[in-house]
Design an enzyme around this catalytic site. Structure first.
Site, short mmCIF file in Angstrom:
data_model
loop_
_atom_site.label_atom_id
_atom_site.label_comp_id
_atom_site.label_asym_id
_atom_site.label_seq_id
_atom_site.Cartn_x
_atom_site.Cartn_y
_atom_site.Cartn_z
N ASP A 153 0.61 -1.52 0.17
CA ASP A 153 0.00 0.48 -0.26
C ASP A 153 0.40 1.26 0.22
OD1 ASP A 153 -2.23 -1.58 0.00
OD2 ASP A 153 -2.48 -1.01 1.81
N GLU A 197 -8.44 7.72 -17.68
CA GLU A 197 -9.10 8.90 -17.84
C GLU A 197 -8.47 9.46 -16.71
OE1 GLU A 197 -9.53 7.06 -20.36
OE2 GLU A 197 -7.86 7.63 -21.07
O1 F6P Z 1 -2.72 -3.56 3.27
C1 F6P Z 1 -2.96 -4.45 2.34
C2 F6P Z 1 -3.44 -4.89 1.81
O2 F6P Z 1 -3.38 -5.13 0.20
C3 F6P Z 1 -4.73 -3.42 1.36
O3 F6P Z 1 -4.22 -3.21 0.42
C4 F6P Z 1 -5.88 -4.59 1.11
O4 F6P Z 1 -7.16 -3.94 1.39
C5 F6P Z 1 -5.70 -5.78 2.46
O5 F6P Z 1 -4.38 -5.74 2.46
C6 F6P Z 1 -6.91 -6.48 2.19
O6 F6P Z 1 -6.44 -7.98 3.17
P1 F6P Z 1 -6.47 -8.97 2.86
O7 F6P Z 1 -6.04 -10.02 1.86
O8 F6P Z 1 -6.52 -9.66 4.72
O9 F6P Z 1 -7.95 -9.34 2.36
#
Ligand code: F6P
Length: 323
Positions: free
Chosen positions: A128, A188
């Site tokens: 992230d 876009e």
């Molecule tokens: O924090 C990293 C991340 O990939 C986020 O972008 C995403 O919202 C979350 O983890 C998803 O987590 P999980 O794999 O536990 O559903």
């Protein structure tokens, strides 16, 4: 310091293995014993801890995922869970910890440090890129490139069929993946949690593209955008766009896997070594990061409470370039 342990925690990120390797090899180099805790804080609580040698981390620098496995631990949120974890570390004589993960990991690390005082240094491992105290997190560059590759492919078919695509990328509270993959992929419009993009603006962008004979459009939506994910946004927009077929693609967990890019491997290697050297120098309760190409240490508290803003230029550029 004679004995340390390393673990990966939270959502996995490409480059975590390269970071574990760097921690282990640096520890061996400096004559420190190193243990690997499996499945993050859950493994710490259960005592799922193994001794690592230099050869334990051979042939992993190029691999996605994490050989130590990862988890999000509910039990570590409780005082009883943390006490069990402390007892396990005490039994093994662990004197320092290296935590590779994101804001959830460092939130836990800070609480644990305040309760038990085991020196802990973090390395930012999350796709992230939402941690203050480092320009980039380990895994971010790979995730952006994965998303970009998918956007390029979708653009081919969007163009062939004169379609509008809403592409959702990961980023629960952060638009970094969205802005970089959107900018790189010629979107876009990009919708991110850091800025308000009203539905009216989305409709306006699509309509004005249409009047300028744009036959296809790509809108990248960060999953955490306040208008909702790509599905929600497409539904809100659909009734106002009488032309063009609207499609939605959610990239999802594909963004978390794959072989790390050179940039992620190098960052992971630098930060793994920096974490070990930081512990040796007496640092505690801090995350190692790289800012302006220099290693810096930032208190866990700042990494999780301060927001790293997206440079406004990036948002401005998307608008200029989609004219
Ligand atoms: O924090 C990293 C991340 O990939 C986020 O972008 C995403 O919202 C979350 O983890 C998803 O987590 P999980 O794999 O536990 O559903």
């Amino acid at each position: 310091m004679k004995r340390i342990a390393v673990f990966t925690s939270g959502g996995d990120a490409p480059g975590m293995n390269a970071c574990v390797r760097a921690v282990v090899r640096a520890a061996v180099y400096y004559g420190i014993e190193v243990y690997g805790i499996r499945r993050g804080y859950n493994g710490m609580i259960k005592g799922d801890i193994v001794k690592l040698e230099s050869h334990s981390v051979s042939n992993i620098v190029q691999k996605g995922g994490t050989l130590l496995k990862s988890a999000r631990s509910d039990e570590f949120r409780t005082a009883e869970g943390r006490k069990k974890a402390f007892d396990q570390l005490q039994n093994l004589g662990i004197e320092g910890l290296i935590a590779i993960g994101g804001n959830g990991t460092f939130t836990g690390a800070e609480i644990f440090f305040n309760e038990y005082g085991i020196p802990t240094v973090g390395a930012p491992g999350t796709i992230d890129n939402d941690l203050y105290g480092t320009d980039n997190t380990i895994g971010f560059d790979t995730a952006v490139n994965t998303a970009l590759d998918a956007i390029d492919k979708i653009r081919d078919t969007a163009d062939s069929h004169d379609r509008i695509f809403f592409i959702e990328v990961m980023g629960r509270d952060s638009g970094y993946i969205a802005i970089q993959s959107g900018l790189g992929g010629g979107a876009e419009l990009v919708m991110v949690p850091e800025t308000d993009t009203a539905i009216e603006e989305v409709i306006e962008t699509l309509k004005s593209g249409w009047t300028r004979s744009k036959s296809s459009s790509i809108i990248v939506v960060a999953e955490g955008d306040e208008e909702g994910g790509a599905n929600e946004v497409s539904i809100k927009v659909k009734e106002h766009i009488p032309y063009g077929d609207i499609k939605v693609t959610l990239l999802g967990h594909v963004q978390r896997g794959g072989s790390p890019t050179a940039q992620d491997r190098i960052l992971a290697s630098r930060l793994g070594v920096a974490a070990v050297e930081g512990l040796m120098a007496g640092r505690k309760n801090v995350m190692a990061g790289v800012i302006n190409n220099e290693v810096v240490f930032t208190p866990f508290h700042d990494t999780i409470t301060k927001r790293k803003p997206i440079h406004p230029d990036l948002i401005r550029l998307v608008n200029i370039l989609s004219v």
